[in-house]
Design an enzyme around this catalytic site. Structure first.
Site, PDB file in Angstrom:
ATOM      1  N   HIS A  45       0.845  -1.204   0.000  1.00 10.79           N
ATOM      2  CA  HIS A  45       0.000   0.000   0.000  1.00 10.79           C
ATOM      3  C   HIS A  45       0.879   1.252   0.000  1.00 10.79           C
ATOM      4  CE1 HIS A  45      -3.073  -2.728   2.152  1.00 10.79           C
ATOM      5  NE2 HIS A  45      -3.612  -2.435   0.987  1.00 10.79           N
TER       6      HIS A  45
ATOM      7  N   LYS B 137     -16.829  -7.001   5.682  1.00  9.38           N
ATOM      8  CA  LYS B 137     -15.512  -7.570   5.964  1.00  9.38           C
ATOM      9  C   LYS B 137     -15.235  -7.388   7.456  1.00  9.38           C
ATOM     10  CE  LYS B 137     -11.396  -7.614   3.017  1.00  9.38           C
ATOM     11  NZ  LYS B 137     -10.521  -6.831   2.158  1.00  9.38           N
TER      12      LYS B 137
ATOM     13  N   ARG C 235      -1.763  -5.967  -8.350  1.00  5.13           N
ATOM     14  CA  ARG C 235      -0.591  -6.778  -7.994  1.00  5.13           C
ATOM     15  C   ARG C 235      -0.354  -7.904  -8.991  1.00  5.13           C
ATOM     16  NH1 ARG C 235      -2.727  -8.388  -2.459  1.00  5.13           N
ATOM     17  NH2 ARG C 235      -4.562  -8.156  -3.771  1.00  5.13           N
TER      18      ARG C 235
ATOM     19  N   SER D  98      -2.955  -7.945   3.258  1.00  4.68           N
ATOM     20  CA  SER D  98      -3.102  -7.686   4.691  1.00  4.68           C
ATOM     21  C   SER D  98      -3.371  -8.952   5.492  1.00  4.68           C
ATOM     22  CB  SER D  98      -4.218  -6.674   4.925  1.00  4.68           C
ATOM     23  OG  SER D  98      -3.924  -5.478   4.251  1.00  4.68           O
TER      24      SER D  98
HETATM   25  N1  COA Z   1      -0.260  -4.018  -1.852  1.00  5.81           N
HETATM   26  C1  COA Z   1      -0.529  -4.971  -0.967  1.00  5.81           C
HETATM   27  N2  COA Z   1      -1.774  -5.447  -0.739  1.00  5.81           N
HETATM   28  C2  COA Z   1      -2.770  -4.924  -1.443  1.00  5.81           C
HETATM   29  C3  COA Z   1      -2.557  -3.912  -2.379  1.00  5.81           C
HETATM   30  C4  COA Z   1      -1.231  -3.451  -2.572  1.00  5.81           C
HETATM   31  N3  COA Z   1      -0.933  -2.518  -3.462  1.00  5.81           N
HETATM   32  N4  COA Z   1      -3.730  -3.593  -2.934  1.00  5.81           N
HETATM   33  C5  COA Z   1      -4.653  -4.383  -2.348  1.00  5.81           C
HETATM   34  N5  COA Z   1      -4.064  -5.179  -1.453  1.00  5.81           N
HETATM   35  C6  COA Z   1      -4.723  -6.222  -0.646  1.00  5.81           C
HETATM   36  C7  COA Z   1      -5.247  -5.724   0.655  1.00  5.81           C
HETATM   37  O1  COA Z   1      -4.279  -5.859   1.679  1.00  5.81           O
HETATM   38  C8  COA Z   1      -6.428  -6.626   0.900  1.00  5.81           C
HETATM   39  O2  COA Z   1      -5.991  -7.833   1.470  1.00  5.81           O
HETATM   40  P1  COA Z   1      -6.954  -8.742   2.368  1.00  5.81           P
HETATM   41  O3  COA Z   1      -8.080  -9.184   1.479  1.00  5.81           O
HETATM   42  O4  COA Z   1      -6.061  -9.823   2.792  1.00  5.81           O
HETATM   43  O5  COA Z   1      -7.430  -7.851   3.483  1.00  5.81           O
HETATM   44  C9  COA Z   1      -6.924  -6.970  -0.501  1.00  5.81           C
HETATM   45  O6  COA Z   1      -5.835  -6.715  -1.361  1.00  5.81           O
HETATM   46  C10 COA Z   1      -8.104  -6.142  -0.898  1.00  5.81           C
HETATM   47  O7  COA Z   1      -7.671  -4.813  -1.000  1.00  5.81           O
HETATM   48  P2  COA Z   1      -8.418  -3.487  -0.580  1.00  5.81           P
HETATM   49  O8  COA Z   1      -7.747  -2.425  -1.344  1.00  5.81           O
HETATM   50  O9  COA Z   1      -8.461  -3.291   0.883  1.00  5.81           O
HETATM   51  O10 COA Z   1      -9.814  -3.716  -1.210  1.00  5.81           O
HETATM   52  P3  COA Z   1     -11.152  -4.115  -0.567  1.00  5.81           P
HETATM   53  O11 COA Z   1     -11.711  -5.084  -1.535  1.00  5.81           O
HETATM   54  O12 COA Z   1     -11.088  -4.510   0.838  1.00  5.81           O
HETATM   55  O13 COA Z   1     -11.928  -2.728  -0.602  1.00  5.81           O
HETATM   56  C11 COA Z   1     -12.901  -0.778  -1.650  1.00  5.81           C
HETATM   57  C12 COA Z   1     -12.057  -2.036  -1.799  1.00  5.81           C
HETATM   58  C13 COA Z   1     -12.753  -0.126  -0.312  1.00  5.81           C
HETATM   59  C14 COA Z   1     -12.382   0.152  -2.717  1.00  5.81           C
HETATM   60  C15 COA Z   1     -14.373  -1.176  -1.952  1.00  5.81           C
HETATM   61  O14 COA Z   1     -14.788  -2.172  -1.047  1.00  5.81           O
HETATM   62  C16 COA Z   1     -15.300   0.015  -1.860  1.00  5.81           C
HETATM   63  O15 COA Z   1     -15.327   0.825  -2.737  1.00  5.81           O
HETATM   64  N6  COA Z   1     -16.073   0.119  -0.778  1.00  5.81           N
HETATM   65  C17 COA Z   1     -17.040   1.220  -0.590  1.00  5.81           C
HETATM   66  C18 COA Z   1     -18.463   0.799  -0.920  1.00  5.81           C
HETATM   67  C19 COA Z   1     -18.740   0.910  -2.390  1.00  5.81           C
HETATM   68  O16 COA Z   1     -18.661   1.959  -2.992  1.00  5.81           O
HETATM   69  N7  COA Z   1     -19.093  -0.237  -2.974  1.00  5.81           N
HETATM   70  C20 COA Z   1     -19.346  -0.323  -4.383  1.00  5.81           C
HETATM   71  C21 COA Z   1     -18.041  -0.493  -5.112  1.00  5.81           C
HETATM   72  S1  COA Z   1     -18.320  -0.994  -6.744  1.00  5.81           S
END
Ligand code: COA
Length: 166
Positions: free
Chosen positions: A25, A49, A98, A136
């Site tokens: 990140h 989550k 990634r 994560s």
């Molecule tokens: N380096 C390391 N790890 C990374 C990374 C990076 N560059 N990018 C993503 N990851 C990992 C995260 O650690 C996480 O790992 P985990 O699943 O083990 O916890 C995983 O990839 C998911 O990443 P994250 O960026 O946290 O995405 P998410 O799927 O949890 O959330 C949001 C994405 C917040 C953008 C999305 O849920 C959202 O927009 N929420 C708001 C509600 C909404 O608008 N919904 C409609 C969307 S269409």
């Protein structure tokens, strides 16, 4: 004199769960902050989550991580990401990619967001190859089992994990 749209183009939102933030990140945060005048790192409150760290803890960790940068803010949000982005005065969402496995999910997310609000667009950045295997939940698991995570997370995150885990 900048008009409203020019100002919007200068701000980007980097959303995520950041539970906890990893060096992957941080790589995306630092590189995005070079491309925009203002970067908002936005911690999503995602009820679907079950989180390990509270939103407040994640914000504190991220604020410490970005403290040396003058153009990065840390915030949190619930509700739709596109609404948050628009209200923050931005038209750009940053996401890290990634591996190929990220693509399908990110593709769906970006398309859904565009359907919800066509003025907001998503830009993808390739994660540095050193961090392509980090996520994560894996970091939490390695830390829980006593493995070394010092090269996978910033020092503040290592401290929080050590305090939290037995
Ligand atoms: N380096 C390391 N790890 C990374 C990374 C990076 N560059 N990018 C993503 N990851 C990992 C995260 O650690 C996480 O790992 P985990 O699943 O083990 O916890 C995983 O990839 C998911 O990443 P994250 O960026 O946290 O995405 P998410 O799927 O949890 O959330 C949001 C994405 C917040 C953008 C999305 O849920 C959202 O927009 N929420 C708001 C509600 C909404 O608008 N919904 C409609 C969307 S269409």
């Amino acid at each position: 004199m900048l008009n409203g749209l020019e100002k919007m183009r200068r701000t980007a939102v980097y959303p995520g769960s950041f539970d906890p933030p990893t060096n992957g990140h941080c790589d995306i945060i630092k590189r995005s902050a070079k491309l925009f005048d203002c970067l908002i790192v936005a911690v999503a409150e995602n009820p679907a989550k079950k989180s390990f760290f509270s939103v407040e803890e994640r914000v504190i960790m991220l604020r410490e991580i970005v403290s040396e940068y003058g153009n990065i803010e840390v915030d949190h949000f619930d509700g739709l990401l596109v609404d948050y982005t628009e209200n923050a005065g931005a038209v750009t969402i940053i996401r890290g990619l990634r591996a190929l496995s990220d693509f399908e999910y990110e593709f769906e997310l970006a398309l859904m967001n565009r359907h919800l609000n066509a003025t907001v667009d998503t830009i993808f950045m390739m994660t540095d190859e050193h961090y392509s295997f980090i996520r994560s939940s894996l970091v939490r698991e390695v830390a829980r089992l006593g493995g070394d995570i010092s090269d996978k997370v910033p020092p503040v995150v290592e401290k929080y994990l050590k305090e939290r885990l037995p």
